[in-house]
Design a protein around this motif. Structure first.
Motif, PDB file in Angstrom:
ATOM      1  N   GLU A  16       0.859  -1.184   0.000  1.00 53.82           N
ATOM      2  CA  GLU A  16       0.000   0.000   0.000  1.00 53.82           C
ATOM      3  C   GLU A  16       0.894   1.232   0.000  1.00 53.82           C
ATOM      4  OE1 GLU A  16      -2.436   2.992   0.428  1.00 53.82           O
ATOM      5  OE2 GLU A  16      -1.399   2.613   2.295  1.00 53.82           O
ATOM      6  N   PRO A  17       0.881   2.040  -1.080  1.00 54.63           N
ATOM      7  CA  PRO A  17       1.875   3.116  -1.211  1.00 54.63           C
ATOM      8  C   PRO A  17       1.715   4.240  -0.189  1.00 54.63           C
ATOM      9  CG  PRO A  17       0.222   3.274  -2.953  1.00 54.63           C
ATOM     10  CD  PRO A  17      -0.041   1.990  -2.236  1.00 54.63           C
ATOM     11  N   ARG A  18       0.537   4.429   0.361  1.00 52.24           N
ATOM     12  CA  ARG A  18       0.331   5.542   1.285  1.00 52.24           C
ATOM     13  C   ARG A  18       1.026   5.289   2.619  1.00 52.24           C
ATOM     14  NH1 ARG A  18      -3.381   9.697   1.481  1.00 52.24           N
ATOM     15  NH2 ARG A  18      -3.751  10.580   3.545  1.00 52.24           N
ATOM     16  N   THR A  19       0.970   4.062   3.103  1.00 55.86           N
ATOM     17  CA  THR A  19       1.506   3.740   4.421  1.00 55.86           C
ATOM     18  C   THR A  19       2.697   2.790   4.367  1.00 55.86           C
ATOM     19  OG1 THR A  19      -0.087   1.930   4.634  1.00 55.86           O
ATOM     20  CG2 THR A  19      -0.747   4.076   5.481  1.00 55.86           C
ATOM     21  N   GLY A  20       2.878   2.087   3.242  1.00 54.18           N
ATOM     22  CA  GLY A  20       3.929   1.081   3.164  1.00 54.18           C
ATOM     23  C   GLY A  20       3.538  -0.246   3.776  1.00 54.18           C
ATOM     24  N   PRO A  65     -16.729 -15.986  -0.440  1.00 54.82           N
ATOM     25  CA  PRO A  65     -16.192 -15.125  -1.503  1.00 54.82           C
ATOM     26  C   PRO A  65     -14.674 -15.077  -1.456  1.00 54.82           C
ATOM     27  CG  PRO A  65     -17.033 -13.789   0.294  1.00 54.82           C
ATOM     28  CD  PRO A  65     -17.393 -15.216   0.624  1.00 54.82           C
ATOM     29  N   SER A  66     -14.069 -14.873  -2.591  1.00 57.42           N
ATOM     30  CA  SER A  66     -12.612 -14.808  -2.679  1.00 57.42           C
ATOM     31  C   SER A  66     -12.208 -13.555  -3.434  1.00 57.42           C
ATOM     32  CB  SER A  66     -12.043 -16.047  -3.383  1.00 57.42           C
ATOM     33  OG  SER A  66     -12.567 -16.141  -4.697  1.00 57.42           O
ATOM     34  N   ILE A  67     -11.167 -12.898  -2.962  1.00 54.49           N
ATOM     35  CA  ILE A  67     -10.600 -11.725  -3.622  1.00 54.49           C
ATOM     36  C   ILE A  67      -9.379 -12.213  -4.390  1.00 54.49           C
ATOM     37  CG2 ILE A  67      -9.763  -9.369  -3.308  1.00 54.49           C
ATOM     38  CD1 ILE A  67     -11.080  -9.427  -0.547  1.00 54.49           C
ATOM     39  N   VAL A  68      -9.510 -12.324  -5.703  1.00 57.20           N
ATOM     40  CA  VAL A  68      -8.462 -12.961  -6.504  1.00 57.20           C
ATOM     41  C   VAL A  68      -7.418 -11.967  -6.998  1.00 57.20           C
ATOM     42  CG1 VAL A  68      -9.912 -14.882  -7.201  1.00 57.20           C
ATOM     43  CG2 VAL A  68      -9.959 -12.782  -8.554  1.00 57.20           C
ATOM     44  N   GLN A  69      -7.777 -10.689  -7.125  1.00 56.62           N
ATOM     45  CA  GLN A  69      -6.829  -9.684  -7.604  1.00 56.62           C
ATOM     46  C   GLN A  69      -7.025  -8.396  -6.824  1.00 56.62           C
ATOM     47  OE1 GLN A  69      -4.459 -10.142  -9.827  1.00 56.62           O
ATOM     48  NE2 GLN A  69      -5.045 -12.155 -10.590  1.00 56.62           N
ATOM     49  N   TYR A  70      -5.915  -7.694  -6.532  1.00 55.75           N
ATOM     50  CA  TYR A  70      -5.978  -6.364  -5.934  1.00 55.75           C
ATOM     51  C   TYR A  70      -4.660  -5.653  -6.190  1.00 55.75           C
ATOM     52  CZ  TYR A  70      -4.119  -9.356  -2.194  1.00 55.75           C
ATOM     53  OH  TYR A  70      -3.420 -10.302  -1.482  1.00 55.75           O
ATOM     54  N   LYS A  71      -4.769  -4.400  -6.609  1.00 51.65           N
ATOM     55  CA  LYS A  71      -3.604  -3.584  -6.915  1.00 51.65           C
ATOM     56  C   LYS A  71      -3.809  -2.197  -6.322  1.00 51.65           C
ATOM     57  CE  LYS A  71      -1.659  -6.779  -9.458  1.00 51.65           C
ATOM     58  NZ  LYS A  71      -1.683  -6.730 -10.917  1.00 51.65           N
ATOM     59  N   CYS A  72      -2.697  -1.534  -5.954  1.00 50.53           N
ATOM     60  CA  CYS A  72      -2.733  -0.193  -5.383  1.00 50.53           C
ATOM     61  C   CYS A  72      -1.838   0.725  -6.201  1.00 50.53           C
ATOM     62  CB  CYS A  72      -2.281  -0.188  -3.923  1.00 50.53           C
ATOM     63  SG  CYS A  72      -3.356  -1.096  -2.797  1.00 50.53           S
ATOM     64  N   LEU A  73      -2.208   2.008  -6.233  1.00 50.19           N
ATOM     65  CA  LEU A  73      -1.442   2.999  -6.973  1.00 50.19           C
ATOM     66  C   LEU A  73      -1.655   4.363  -6.340  1.00 50.19           C
ATOM     67  CD1 LEU A  73       0.332   3.525  -9.534  1.00 50.19           C
ATOM     68  CD2 LEU A  73      -1.791   4.069 -10.731  1.00 50.19           C
ATOM     69  N   PHE A  78      -4.071  12.890  -8.312  1.00 44.36           N
ATOM     70  CA  PHE A  78      -5.208  11.980  -8.489  1.00 44.36           C
ATOM     71  C   PHE A  78      -5.607  11.345  -7.170  1.00 44.36           C
ATOM     72  CE2 PHE A  78      -7.368   8.047  -9.531  1.00 44.36           C
ATOM     73  CZ  PHE A  78      -8.193   8.411 -10.591  1.00 44.36           C
ATOM     74  N   GLY A  79      -4.631  10.977  -6.373  1.00 49.25           N
ATOM     75  CA  GLY A  79      -4.918  10.364  -5.082  1.00 49.25           C
ATOM     76  C   GLY A  79      -4.499   8.914  -5.045  1.00 49.25           C
ATOM     77  N   ASP A  80      -4.830   8.267  -3.948  1.00 42.61           N
ATOM     78  CA  ASP A  80      -4.511   6.855  -3.747  1.00 42.61           C
ATOM     79  C   ASP A  80      -5.683   6.008  -4.223  1.00 42.61           C
ATOM     80  OD1 ASP A  80      -1.984   7.346  -2.472  1.00 42.61           O
ATOM     81  OD2 ASP A  80      -3.115   8.026  -0.741  1.00 42.61           O
TER      82      ASP A  80
END
Length: 211
Positions: A16-20, A65-73, A78-80
């Motif tokens: 997570e780029p905001r907090t590391g 339920p399953s979370i198969v993909q997640y990405k952060c930028l 623009f923001g987080d």
């Protein structure tokens, strides 16, 4: 953080780029953030609403339920942003996929759901998602915040590009009485009109198939 107890298919870690912090799957339908320096749990993000109470019927099925993909930028201006892809199953529906876009809210001190696209590739299974900053608009028009591009691909070879743009709705302060505006200076009125609600809009801008 419970990473060792997860199945091999769900062992995905994102920074997570905001907090590391490190993001990984936690409870069903939830992402958990862990501090790598201390190895402690920091917070959790509810991606899919899931009731952990089991059914009373003996032969009833429990659909997790399953979370198969997640990405952060994180993009200046623009923001987080975070994008997630979750898969849910039910008794009537074999499988349902949802592509969700999240933006970080300072007020909520966490990610807030911004947009959701159910079945982004129809009945086809989505293989992967990717996020990147599109700075071409910012270079062409000075002062314009850069947009964010998201790419998704499915098993049938289809690719879709999603663009997120920032919009600001101007607050004209129409609810204030007329005498209140007369007491204000022109500079104060202009500054107040420039304050508006900031929101992000996501649209599919391109779709193609490769062989």
């Amino acid at each position: 953080c419970g990473v060792r107890s997860l199945p091999t298919t769900l062992l995905r870690v994102e920074v997570e780029p905001r907090t590391g912090y490190l993001l990984c799957n936690g409870f069903p339908g939830q992402l958990q953030a862990c501090d790598p320096s201390t190895g402690s749990f920091c917070c959790g993000y509810q991606i899919v609403q899931y009731t952990r109470i089991s059914k009373k019927e003996v032969f009833s099925k429990v659909f997790v339920p399953s979370i198969v993909q997640y990405k952060c930028l994180s993009v200046p201006g623009f923001g987080d942003t975070m994008v997630t892809l979750d898969v849910r199953k039910g008794e009537e529906v074999e499988s349902e996929t949802s592509l969700k876009f999240w933006v970080y809210s300072v007020v909520d001190a966490g990610y807030r759901l911004n947009a959701q696209m159910d079945s982004p590739h129809g009945q086809m299974r989505v293989l992967d998602v990717a996020l990147c900053a599109d700075r071409s608009e910012a270079r062409r028009t000075p002062g314009v915040a850069p947009s964010v591009m998201c790419a998704t691909c499915a098993v049938d070879g289809s690719v879709k590009l999603w663009r997120g743009t920032v919009h600001v709705s101007v607050n004209m302060s129409a609810a204030q009485p007329k005498k209140y505006h007369q007491r204000q200076s022109r500079q104060q009125q202009e500054q107040q009109q420039q304050v508006g609600h900031r929101h992000t809009k996501w649209t599919c801008v391109c779709s193609f198939t490769y062989r």
